[in-house]
Design a protein around this motif. Structure first.
Motif, mmCIF file in Angstrom:
data_model
loop_
_atom_site.group_PDB
_atom_site.id
_atom_site.type_symbol
_atom_site.label_atom_id
_atom_site.label_comp_id
_atom_site.label_asym_id
_atom_site.label_seq_id
_atom_site.Cartn_x
_atom_site.Cartn_y
_atom_site.Cartn_z
ATOM 1 N N ASN A 85 0.827 -1.215 0.000
ATOM 2 C CA ASN A 85 0.000 0.000 0.000
ATOM 3 C C ASN A 85 0.855 1.256 0.000
ATOM 4 O OD1 ASN A 85 0.984 -0.143 2.588
ATOM 5 N ND2 ASN A 85 -1.000 0.018 3.610
ATOM 6 N N GLN B 83 -0.853 -2.940 -8.752
ATOM 7 C CA GLN B 83 -1.671 -2.597 -9.916
ATOM 8 C C GLN B 83 -1.164 -3.302 -11.176
ATOM 9 O OE1 GLN B 83 -1.529 1.563 -10.982
ATOM 10 N NE2 GLN B 83 -3.273 1.393 -12.375
ATOM 11 N N ALA C 93 -6.012 -0.733 2.246
ATOM 12 C CA ALA C 93 -5.774 -0.390 0.845
ATOM 13 C C ALA C 93 -5.425 1.091 0.749
ATOM 14 C CB ALA C 93 -7.031 -0.684 0.021
ATOM 15 N N ASP D 293 -8.024 3.290 -10.294
ATOM 16 C CA ASP D 293 -7.412 2.728 -9.095
ATOM 17 C C ASP D 293 -8.412 1.878 -8.326
ATOM 18 O OD1 ASP D 293 -4.893 3.710 -9.490
ATOM 19 O OD2 ASP D 293 -5.146 5.473 -8.230
ATOM 20 N N LYS D 294 -9.618 2.345 -8.216
ATOM 21 C CA LYS D 294 -10.632 1.610 -7.455
ATOM 22 C C LYS D 294 -10.887 0.225 -8.045
ATOM 23 C CE LYS D 294 -13.040 5.662 -5.615
ATOM 24 N NZ LYS D 294 -14.308 6.433 -5.565
ATOM 25 N N GLN D 295 -10.756 0.126 -9.360
ATOM 26 C CA GLN D 295 -11.016 -1.154 -10.022
ATOM 27 C C GLN D 295 -9.973 -2.205 -9.654
ATOM 28 O OE1 GLN D 295 -11.219 0.129 -14.125
ATOM 29 N NE2 GLN D 295 -13.434 0.470 -14.032
ATOM 30 N N TRP D 296 -8.691 -1.862 -9.725
ATOM 31 C CA TRP D 296 -7.667 -2.865 -9.404
ATOM 32 C C TRP D 296 -7.523 -3.082 -7.899
ATOM 33 C CZ3 TRP D 296 -3.605 -1.705 -6.288
ATOM 34 C CH2 TRP D 296 -3.165 -0.377 -6.218
ATOM 35 N N ILE D 297 -7.802 -2.049 -7.102
ATOM 36 C CA ILE D 297 -7.713 -2.168 -5.646
ATOM 37 C C ILE D 297 -8.659 -3.251 -5.132
ATOM 38 C CG2 ILE D 297 -8.384 -0.971 -3.505
ATOM 39 C CD1 ILE D 297 -7.033 1.541 -4.643
ATOM 40 N N GLN D 298 -9.808 -3.372 -5.773
ATOM 41 C CA GLN D 298 -10.784 -4.391 -5.372
ATOM 42 C C GLN D 298 -10.292 -5.816 -5.636
ATOM 43 O OE1 GLN D 298 -14.325 -3.337 -7.537
ATOM 44 N NE2 GLN D 298 -14.830 -1.600 -6.209
ATOM 45 N N GLU D 299 -9.313 -5.969 -6.505
ATOM 46 C CA GLU D 299 -8.799 -7.290 -6.858
ATOM 47 C C GLU D 299 -7.677 -7.763 -5.937
ATOM 48 O OE1 GLU D 299 -10.143 -9.143 -9.289
ATOM 49 O OE2 GLU D 299 -11.595 -7.524 -9.585
ATOM 50 N N GLN E 110 -5.877 -8.613 -2.265
ATOM 51 C CA GLN E 110 -6.158 -9.012 -0.875
ATOM 52 C C GLN E 110 -5.263 -8.173 0.025
ATOM 53 O OE1 GLN E 110 -5.649 -13.212 0.046
ATOM 54 N NE2 GLN E 110 -5.289 -12.767 2.207
ATOM 55 N N TRP E 111 -5.861 -7.281 0.802
ATOM 56 C CA TRP E 111 -5.101 -6.386 1.672
ATOM 57 C C TRP E 111 -5.026 -7.003 3.069
ATOM 58 C CZ3 TRP E 111 -2.873 -2.708 -1.149
ATOM 59 C CH2 TRP E 111 -3.473 -2.369 -2.367
#
Length: 277
Positions: free
Chosen positions: A11, A20, A38, A46-52, A54-55
């Motif tokens: 992060n 990303q 995240a 950014d929001k699209q790949w961040i959801q993929e 595992q944080w």
């Protein structure tokens, strides 16, 4: 099944771009950091790949907090480290420069740290070297447990360490020394995985706001670099060693994934190579 990539410091400034790039390349990505949160971003991309991704939260100095995550991992990236032994300098880089340029430069580390360190881990030895060695050793132990030591399997695994091109003016020598010492220790484990040593210079983000401190520093360094190249024509070696090109986090991330995918590569990736991959 997608290859599993673990990014420690995922992060962070560079770490999030590695995540990303890896998501885009089809990897199963796990980010490990102390907070496990995240990165914040208002950008739709950014929001699209961040959801993929595992944080996950863990302490790199405590392998028991993350060794389970390393099971079945093909690639591990160590994207942690400090430029100064002053835990406040990174916070300062997120602020806008004041009119008092001298105070501002001191605050980002162009001088001695007037503050007492409150975090015992916040040293070059611990953050730049030991954190990487501990992680690499933990990865090695998990590999030994799996018992997959044949060369083909070794070539499928990589451990990437974010080192540095050179030291910087006014930055203590302990910075680059700790990086080089970590490189040596990681290279010793090449019978278990492919060590990938990245040596970027000053990094900037291609999508960062132009009024942020890193952008001002990036612009100044680029002007110096262009002046040395076109006015002095790179004729003075000491200037060539001192004034180095900057590199974006996106370029570094792309280079990491390129080397990670090459089963025959291990070793150092220089700044010049990063810029031309």
């Amino acid at each position: 099944m997608a290859s599993k990539l673990i990014v420690f410091g995922g992060n962070g400034f560079l770490g999030k771009r590695i995540c990303q790039e890896a998501v885009t390349a089809g990897y199963q990505v796990v980010s490990v950091s102390r907070s496990g949160k995240a990165p914040h971003s208002n950008e739709l991309n950014d929001k699209q790949w961040i959801q993929e991704v595992q944080w996950t939260a863990a302490d790199i100095f405590k392998p028991d907090s993350y060794h389970e995550l390393l099971k079945g991992a093909h690639n591990v990236v160590h994207s942690l480290g400090i430029l100064l032994e002053n835990e406040n300098y990174k916070k300062t880089l997120s602020k806008t420069p004041t009119n008092d340029s001298k105070s501002y430069l001191l605050s980002i580390g162009a001088g001695p740290n007037p503050l007492k360190k409150s975090n015992p881990y916040w040293t070059y030895e611990m953050m730049n070297k030991q954190s990487a060695v501990i992680l690499a050793n933990t990865f090695k132990q998990e590999i030994l447990k799996e018992g997959k030591m044949e060369q083909a399997k070794v070539n499928e695994r990589s451990f990437t360490y974010i080192s540095a091109d050179k030291g910087f003016p006014m930055i203590p020598g302990g910075y680059i020394n700790s990086k080089r010492e970590a490189e040596i220790e990681i290279e010793k484990m090449k019978k278990y995985f492919r060590p990938i040593i990245m040596r970027p210079g000053f990094m900037f983000d291609e999508r960062k706001n132009a009024i942020e401190p890193r952008s001002f520093i990036h612009t100044a360094l680029e002007l110096l670099y262009c002046g040395n190249k076109f006015l002095l024509q790179n004729k003075l070696q000491f200037m060539n060693d001192l004034i180095r090109p900057t590199v974006s986090t996106q370029q570094v991330s792309h280079s990491i994934l390129t080397k990670m995918k090459d089963p025959n590569f291990s070793g150092v990736v220089t700044l010049e190579e990063i810029l031309h991959i």
